[in-house]
Design an enzyme around this catalytic site. Structure first.
Site, short mmCIF file in Angstrom:
data_model
loop_
_atom_site.label_atom_id
_atom_site.label_comp_id
_atom_site.label_asym_id
_atom_site.label_seq_id
_atom_site.Cartn_x
_atom_site.Cartn_y
_atom_site.Cartn_z
N HIS A 23 0.84 -1.20 0.00
CA HIS A 23 0.00 0.00 0.00
C HIS A 23 0.88 1.26 0.00
CE1 HIS A 23 -3.87 -2.07 1.29
NE2 HIS A 23 -2.95 -3.03 1.38
N ASP A 129 -6.17 5.45 2.29
CA ASP A 129 -6.39 4.03 2.06
C ASP A 129 -7.79 3.64 2.54
OD1 ASP A 129 -6.20 1.00 2.62
OD2 ASP A 129 -4.30 1.42 1.61
#
Length: 493
Positions: A23, A129
């Site tokens: 990520h 995120d």
């Protein structure tokens, strides 16, 4: 004469990545991409995670400074004290369920420094995120639009959306306990079927289903979603997302691109790189074009000694040159070579003539773009898939968990740039997986690298050209980056 627009300060975007390499790295690449187009970009993260992305950010900043473009700032906040060992601030450092529970407690506690940053620094948008589901309301309290990012394909997101809304796993049927029963995911542009064993079972892990439901609900409440993808890769799913689901999306990828001068610095700009990392590039220099199969299963996939042995035997049977990067997973690292190397494998590695094994991190983007590469055995993590697509390299797919079985469907059945080893079982990184025989692995490698794989290789090369064009001036991703920045500036006015 200066216009009112000229007097406006640049759009300021805060990027807030989930603390896991898969990520962090695409978020860092995305931030540098927006900065190169004139946006002011800040990445908010913790000390250990900042060091993971700092080399790439520093390298991009040096390039942007030469071009008189914006540079990316990294704002570091302390990792919450939740009882984890010092230095454990992301997924690969977690050793058991107790650590995982503490880690997600820390994720909740990051809300306060996130609030504080927004209170102290006016920004035009937050790219957060999806796993920070609370960031929608937190950003709204400061009048800031939250744009979701999960780091997967639009295809996988659409499949998951269908699973959550239609939930075919819970439908009563005579074969509901048959792991090989095929389930259709309804309402998608393509007919998508998976085995029950290839999807998470909500009956066994209801808390996982609940987590994803909350995450997707909050993403629907967001200003929109940004994807590390490009329109030409999955056009039907762009239309599905916008028209059928009514969601606002921007596709800005592929964000990871081979750096023109990264090769000379690959071994000394990132402390996480293996000492053998630069050596593997020199090893590739000595191999014919398209002759090497590259094997890597990412940072979290763990393989048992029995699985490693079958991989080694498969590489031997394939009769191909091979470069095998063995990652940093706990089970992998705990298995000494003597436990899994089959007889004769050491001789294959002698003097590095036939094969090379690298433990730890390696410069994957540079490896995939090397002329010697002919195929990539991958777990189908989206970053790896997109990097292979961008390099025009065909894949051998071996999914394990998460979105990986969806990504396999995309590249094998829809894009036709890959061949599957036939993995059937969805299991977490620490669970035991079904063994794939060496003969099957070797046969799958042959399907993409031998003469019978001409169509797969041709499709992969064609898709690689489209990927590179997407970020060029006039390309689809170039346009989406500009449109998002213009929309944020218009919203400010």
């Amino acid at each position: 004469m200066a216009t009112k627009d000229d007097e406006q300060p640049p759009v300021h975007i805060l990027f807030f990545p989930f603390p896991a390499p898969g990520h962090l790295i695409p978020i860092a690449d995305m931030a540098t991409l927006f900065a190169a187009r004139g946006a002011r970009c800040t990445i908010l993260t913790t000390p250990v995670n900042a060091e993971i992305i700092r080399p790439a950010v520093d390298r991009a900043n040096a390039t942007n400074a030469d071009l008189h473009a914006m540079v990316v700032d990294i704002s570091v906040v302390p990792f919450p004290d939740v009882g984890l060992p010092p230095g454990v601030e992301n997924g690969p450092g977690l050793t058991g369920q107790a650590d995982v529970d503490k880690f997600f407690r820390a994720i909740e506690l990051l809300r306060e420094p996130f609030h504080q940053f927004l209170a102290d620094h006016p920004v035009d948008a937050v790219v957060a995120d999806s796993q920070f589901s609370w960031s929608v309301d937190a950003a709204a309290e400061h009048g800031v639009p939250r744009i979701a990012f999960l780091g997967t394909s639009m295809f996988a997101r659409a499949c998951t959306d269908t699973m959550l809304r239609k939930n075919p796993m819970m439908e009563a049927s005579p074969d509901q306990d048959d792991p090989d029963a095929m389930l259709l995911l309804p309402g998608l542009p393509h007919p998508v079927e998976l085995r029950r064993s290839q999807m998470p079972d909500p009956r066994k892990e209801p808390e996982v289903l609940a987590f994803f439901k909350v995450m997707y609900q909050e993403d629907r409440r967001s200003y929109g979603e940004v994807f590390n993808s490009f329109h030409e890769l999955e056009p039907e799913y762009v239309q599905h997302y916008q028209d059928t689901l009514g969601r606002r999306v921007w596709l800005v990828g592929p964000v990871a691109r081979p750096d023109k001068d990264a090769r000379s610095r690959a071994s000394n700009t990132n402390n996480a790189l293996s000492p053998d990392a630069d050596g593997c590039l020199r090893w590739l220099d000595g191999k014919p074009a398209g002759s090497v199969v590259y094997v890597s299963f990412g940072t979290l996939s763990n393989f048992s000694p029995d699985e490693l042995r079958q991989v080694a035997r498969g590489l031997d049977l394939s009769a191909r040159y091979f470069l095998w990067v063995i990652g940093t997973g706990a089970i992998t690292n705990a298995a000494p070579s003597s436990e899994w190397m089959p007889e004769g494998f050491t001789e294959l590695l002698a003097r590095g003539e036939r094969g090379l094994v690298v433990r730890g991190w390696a410069p994957q983007v540079l490896i995939l773009n090397h002329p010697a590469l002919g195929g990539f055995v991958t777990h189908c993590g989206w970053n790896s898939v997109l990097e292979a697509v961008s390099a025009g390299v065909p894949m051998v797919t071996w999914p394990r968990y998460g979105d990986q079985f969806f990504n396999e469907k995309l590249v094998v059945e829809i894009l036709k740039v890959a061949a599957s080893v036939g993995a059937k079982d969805y299991a977490s990184p620490v669970e035991t997986h079904q063994l794939i025989d060496a003969e099957v692995i070797a046969e799958s490698i042959g399907r993409v690298m031998d003469d019978g794989g001409d169509a797969i290789r041709s499709n992969a090369k064609e898709l690689g050209v489209k990927a590179r064009r997407a970020l060029e001036n006039g390309g689809s991703s170039y346009g989406d980056v500009g449109r998002l920045m213009e929309e944020l500036m218009a919203r400010r006015r």
